[in-house]
Design a protein around this motif. Structure first.
Motif, PDB file in Angstrom:
ATOM      1  N   GLN A  50      30.625 107.608  23.886  1.00  0.00           N
ATOM      2  CA  GLN A  50      29.735 108.386  24.738  1.00  0.00           C
ATOM      3  C   GLN A  50      29.145 109.579  23.996  1.00  0.00           C
ATOM      4  O   GLN A  50      27.939 109.855  24.091  1.00  0.00           O
ATOM      5  N   ARG A  51      29.977 110.281  23.255  1.00  0.00           N
ATOM      6  CA  ARG A  51      29.501 111.445  22.508  1.00  0.00           C
ATOM      7  C   ARG A  51      28.553 111.034  21.387  1.00  0.00           C
ATOM      8  O   ARG A  51      27.554 111.706  21.122  1.00  0.00           O
ATOM      9  N   SER A  52      28.852 109.915  20.732  1.00  0.00           N
ATOM     10  CA  SER A  52      27.974 109.464  19.652  1.00  0.00           C
ATOM     11  C   SER A  52      26.623 109.010  20.197  1.00  0.00           C
ATOM     12  O   SER A  52      25.585 109.227  19.556  1.00  0.00           O
ATOM     13  N   GLN A  53      26.615 108.390  21.380  1.00  0.00           N
ATOM     14  CA  GLN A  53      25.357 107.979  21.999  1.00  0.00           C
ATOM     15  C   GLN A  53      24.494 109.190  22.318  1.00  0.00           C
ATOM     16  O   GLN A  53      23.272 109.179  22.118  1.00  0.00           O
ATOM     17  N   ARG A  54      25.143 110.243  22.818  1.00  0.00           N
ATOM     18  CA  ARG A  54      24.412 111.474  23.131  1.00  0.00           C
ATOM     19  C   ARG A  54      23.868 112.114  21.856  1.00  0.00           C
ATOM     20  O   ARG A  54      22.693 112.520  21.796  1.00  0.00           O
ATOM     21  N   ALA A  55      24.707 112.201  20.820  1.00  0.00           N
ATOM     22  CA  ALA A  55      24.260 112.795  19.565  1.00  0.00           C
ATOM     23  C   ALA A  55      23.132 111.988  18.940  1.00  0.00           C
ATOM     24  O   ALA A  55      22.145 112.548  18.450  1.00  0.00           O
ATOM     25  N   SER A  56      23.276 110.675  18.954  1.00  0.00           N
ATOM     26  CA  SER A  56      22.234 109.803  18.407  1.00  0.00           C
ATOM     27  C   SER A  56      20.927 109.978  19.165  1.00  0.00           C
ATOM     28  O   SER A  56      19.843 110.057  18.562  1.00  0.00           O
ATOM     29  N   ALA A  57      20.994 110.066  20.492  1.00  0.00           N
ATOM     30  CA  ALA A  57      19.786 110.239  21.302  1.00  0.00           C
ATOM     31  C   ALA A  57      19.077 111.546  20.968  1.00  0.00           C
ATOM     32  O   ALA A  57      17.836 111.594  20.883  1.00  0.00           O
ATOM     33  N   LEU A  58      19.856 112.609  20.752  1.00  0.00           N
ATOM     34  CA  LEU A  58      19.265 113.898  20.397  1.00  0.00           C
ATOM     35  C   LEU A  58      18.594 113.845  19.027  1.00  0.00           C
ATOM     36  O   LEU A  58      17.501 114.388  18.836  1.00  0.00           O
ATOM     37  N   LEU A  59      19.249 113.200  18.060  1.00  0.00           N
ATOM     38  CA  LEU A  59      18.670 113.067  16.725  1.00  0.00           C
ATOM     39  C   LEU A  59      17.408 112.208  16.755  1.00  0.00           C
ATOM     40  O   LEU A  59      16.427 112.508  16.068  1.00  0.00           O
ATOM     41  N   ILE A  60      17.459 111.127  17.532  1.00  0.00           N
ATOM     42  CA  ILE A  60      16.289 110.252  17.637  1.00  0.00           C
ATOM     43  C   ILE A  60      15.131 111.002  18.278  1.00  0.00           C
ATOM     44  O   ILE A  60      13.984 110.907  17.823  1.00  0.00           O
TER      45      ILE A  60
END
Length: 278
Positions: A50-60
């Motif tokens: 969940q945290r990685s999905q959020r971080a990835s979305a922010l970077l994208i």
């Protein structure tokens, strides 16, 4: 092994589980009810996901803004919706009796709808730039990690350990007892619980869901009932715990390196979430 010998062995194993592990609920409904396994600390968790999905979305989103898409959503839908499947089985097959009665080896189709992205659809122009930004985000999150040597080590070993678990005489005896129990209730004599879950008779659709027929649901109920009656999941869990502990002891340095890679990944995610506005 004789029937009496198997029973004695099962009693010893179950006694060891009760003595060594944390207190468990009387009825096992999920894999987490069985308690932790030795290899769990080396594994990527649902919270990590969940945290990685959020971080990835922010970077994208940051990358897409730099490419001329300033209002790119955090949770975008693709131009056409991909197939979404929902997993209901555990490492021990199906365990929840209520779910077995209602959905057999499938699931409530509404669950698939709930997993769909909440944001708007990408435009074609956004979709053209999305793969490059996604790859860039992944490289950022994996920075400083040797993917093959360290990151994938525990999951690679898990495959080998599970092969050893399935060869364990105690587990094979437990599966045989479970199998006879299911057959005695008028259903197919499956070699193990996973064979029951993956039976092609359930005719899964393109999403992976089943038809929830009366036969399927009745089989799933017998499956879970026999697991509970004969402590199949508990014995299976004990065999996995023993094999994992041995493997970790034999390859302690490699597991430690994998754990350090996981900690590096978590630290990177925390940094991204802190800087980009979690």
């Amino acid at each position: 092994m004789t029937s009496r010998g198997w029973r004695l062995g099962a009693v010893v194993v179950l006694a060891a589980i009760c003595a060594a592990g944390p207190e468990r609920p009387e009825v096992i409904r999920t894999a987490s009810d069985l308690g932790p396994l030795p290899a769990d600390r080396y594994d990527y968790t649902p919270q990590d996901y969940q945290r990685s999905q959020r971080a990835s979305a922010l970077l994208i989103r940051q990358c897409m803004a730099e490419r001329g898409h300033p209002d790119f959503p955090l949770d975008p839908r693709y131009p056409s919706d991909p197939v979404v499947a929902t997993a209901v089985s555990t490492d021990y097959g199906i365990l929840d009796l209520t779910s077995a009665r209602r959905w057999g080896y499938g699931w409530d189709p509404e669950k698939s709808l709930n997993l769909r992205p909440k944001g708007r659809r990408m435009t074609n122009a956004e979709y053209a730039d999305f793969p490059a930004c996604s790859a860039e985000a992944n490289r950022r999150l994996m920075r400083g990690i040797d993917l093959k040597r360290d990151w994938l080590y525990a999951s690679t070993r898990a495959i080998e350990v599970d092969k050893a678990v399935k060869r364990d005489p105690r587990l094979r005896a437990a599966w045989d007892v479970w199998s006879r129990c299911v057959a005695e209730q008028g259903f197919t004599r499956y070699p193990d619980p996973n064979a029951a879950y993956t039976d092609t008779a359930w005719k899964r659709d393109s999403h992976g869901n089943t038809r929830h027929t009366q036969r399927e649901r009745a089989t799933a109920v017998a499956d879970v009932t026999c697991k509970r009656r004969h402590h199949t999941a508990e014995l299976w869990h004990a065999a996995r715990a023993q094999k994992q502990a041995v493997d970790i002891t034999r390859h302690r340095d490699r597991y430690a390196a994998g754990l350090q890679a996981l900690r590096t990944y978590r630290a990177t995610i925390a940094e991204v979430l802190r800087k980009l506005g979690y």
